[in-house]
Design an enzyme around this catalytic site. Structure first.
Site, PDB file in Angstrom:
ATOM      1  N   GLU A 177      18.568  27.281 -49.119  1.00 42.30           N
ATOM      2  CA  GLU A 177      18.896  28.437 -48.273  1.00 42.30           C
ATOM      3  C   GLU A 177      19.670  29.512 -49.051  1.00 42.30           C
ATOM      4  O   GLU A 177      20.899  29.465 -49.129  1.00 42.30           O
ATOM      5  CB  GLU A 177      19.745  27.980 -47.068  1.00 42.30           C
ATOM      6  CG  GLU A 177      20.094  29.145 -46.145  1.00 42.30           C
ATOM      7  CD  GLU A 177      20.920  28.745 -44.915  1.00 42.30           C
ATOM      8  OE1 GLU A 177      21.379  27.601 -44.839  1.00 42.30           O
ATOM      9  OE2 GLU A 177      21.101  29.615 -44.055  1.00 42.30           O
ATOM     10  N   LYS A 219      14.580  28.140 -46.888  1.00 42.33           N
ATOM     11  CA  LYS A 219      15.203  28.696 -45.677  1.00 42.33           C
ATOM     12  C   LYS A 219      15.776  30.082 -46.018  1.00 42.33           C
ATOM     13  O   LYS A 219      16.951  30.198 -46.377  1.00 42.33           O
ATOM     14  CB  LYS A 219      16.300  27.747 -45.182  1.00 42.33           C
ATOM     15  CG  LYS A 219      17.080  28.291 -43.995  1.00 42.33           C
ATOM     16  CD  LYS A 219      17.878  27.216 -43.286  1.00 42.33           C
ATOM     17  CE  LYS A 219      18.758  27.829 -42.215  1.00 42.33           C
ATOM     18  NZ  LYS A 219      19.312  26.855 -41.290  1.00 42.33           N
TER      19      LYS A 219
HETATM   20  P1  13P Z   1      21.982  31.126 -38.243  1.00 45.34           P
HETATM   21  O1  13P Z   1      20.598  30.903 -37.719  1.00 45.34           O
HETATM   22  O2  13P Z   1      23.027  31.290 -37.182  1.00 45.34           O
HETATM   23  O3  13P Z   1      22.013  32.214 -39.296  1.00 45.34           O
HETATM   24  O4  13P Z   1      22.398  29.811 -39.011  1.00 45.34           O
HETATM   25  C1  13P Z   1      21.494  29.217 -39.857  1.00 45.34           C
HETATM   26  C2  13P Z   1      22.202  28.362 -40.812  1.00 45.34           C
HETATM   27  O5  13P Z   1      21.911  27.198 -40.924  1.00 45.34           O
HETATM   28  C3  13P Z   1      23.273  28.944 -41.638  1.00 45.34           C
HETATM   29  O6  13P Z   1      23.518  28.091 -42.739  1.00 45.34           O
END
Ligand code: 13P
Length: 355
Positions: A177, A219
């Protein structure tokens, strides 16, 4: 490394038009979400809230995997049933957030680097033995005057790649991510440029470290104008910009892309994901899915407010957002789904927390 197992898990996480539910807010972040709603910032309140989420009826119809944090993976329902069992009984794959948060990057004011590599191999082994099958690490990229710097992007990409290889070694699918934040005045074009640059460097590092691309999930953020940018593009324009950037930089070997919501409203996040799946349906090499936290949870949290009697109504709201996002994966979401909830469902009477 068991490549077959990793590939099967990665595919299962984005199978069947379902997605991921991020419920891995760290203790400080969870408390920050509780505070404005008057919810006590205690272990028990966090446990009760997570019990509400994992016991939502039918959650497994829309959610393939749930991301937990270290506190939650060790917790149980009030009757003693571990959350891990509740999830697997609902056919939801448990995952774990393994980074230790974004800290100030030395020498680079305003920029962050995510920590947590020290001792990670031991922690991953423990989570894998507990029953987790995937692991998440979030890097944070701030857009501003002269930033992000190359140093910031490279430091974060290197850490993401180190964590991803360690995860695969421990038989956990990495959810990689790199989040380009929405905060700021930057344009959609600038977000696209930064997102592409970050993803190019991340994939370069993933390849250098030998990450099996077929056994991971990306992600990313959607490509969006900054929150305070004067020009806010349409849903279709956001969908086009996002998929164009992803086409340029994400290898087709990656089985799935599961977006974070980043502070978008639940409805906008669903509409934008839907538009991507409608407009590019037959041309996508990867599944375009969701891994939202706020865009699934926020309405439920606002209803719950730590009142036991609000649990059924909060679960209806959570389930509704999960259903909207499953529909968005099929390209079948539209705003009438939102109206159907408010008109067609009788929400139990809500109770406010005592003053
Ligand atoms: P949000 O969808 O609230 O951005 O959170 C996703 C997430 O896992 C942040 O690390």
């Amino acid at each position: 490394m068991n490549a077959r197992e990793l590939i099967d898990t990665a595919r299962a996480l984005v199978a069947d038009y379902k997605g991921l539910l991020a419920m891995d807010e760290s203790i400080p972040t969870c408390n920050k979400r509780f505070a404005p709603l008057g919810i006590p910032q205690t272990v028990e309140a966090r446990r009760a809230y997570r019990e509400l989420i994992v016991t939502t009826p039918g959650l497994g119809e829309c959610i393939n995997g749930a991301i937990l944090c270290d506190e939650t993976i060790r917790q149980a329902k009030r009757d003693g049933t571990p959350f891990l069992k509740v999830l697997t009984d609902a056919e939801i794959i448990p995952g774990i957030k393994v980074d230790l948060g974004a800290k100030d990057l030395a020498g680079h004011p305003g920029e962050k680097v995510t920590e947590g590599l020290d001792g990670l191999r031991t922690r991953l082994t423990e989570y894998s033995q507990m029953g987790a099958r995937f692991a998440k690490w979030r890097a944070v990229i701030v857009v501003g005057d002269g930033i992000p710097s190359r140093a910031c992007i490279e430091a974060n990409a290197h850490a993401l790649a180190r964590y991803a290889t360690l995860s695969q070694e421990a038989r956990l699918v990495p959810i990689v991510e790199p989040e380009v934040l929405m905060d700021g005045e930057h344009t959609l074009e600038r977000c696209g440029e930064v997102t592409e640059k970050v993803l190019r460097i991340v994939f370069n590092q993933l390849c250098n470290q030998g990450v099996l691309l077929e056994g991971m999930i990306l992600k990313p953020n959607m490509v969006l104008p900054g929150l305070t940018c004067s020009k806010q593009e349409t849903v279709d324009e956001v969908a086009d910009a996002t998929v164009q950037s992803l086409f340029r930089v994400v290898p087709a070997a990656v089985p799935g892309i599961a977006f974070l919501s980043g502070g978008q409203s639940g409805e906008l996040a669903s509409a934008r994901l839907n538009a991507m799946n409608v407009r590019f349906k037959s041309r996508l090499p990867w599944a375009l899915a969701f891994s939202f936290a706020r865009a699934i949870q926020q309405p439920a949290l606002e209803i719950w407010r730590s009142q036991e009697s609000n649990v059924p109504a909060a679960q209806i709201a959570l389930s509704h957002r999960a259903k909207c996002n499953r529909a968005a994966r099929r390209g079948e979401y539209n705003s009438t789904m939102e109206k159907n909830l408010s008109m067609g469902t009788t929400l139990p009477q809500l109770v406010s927390p005592a003053a």
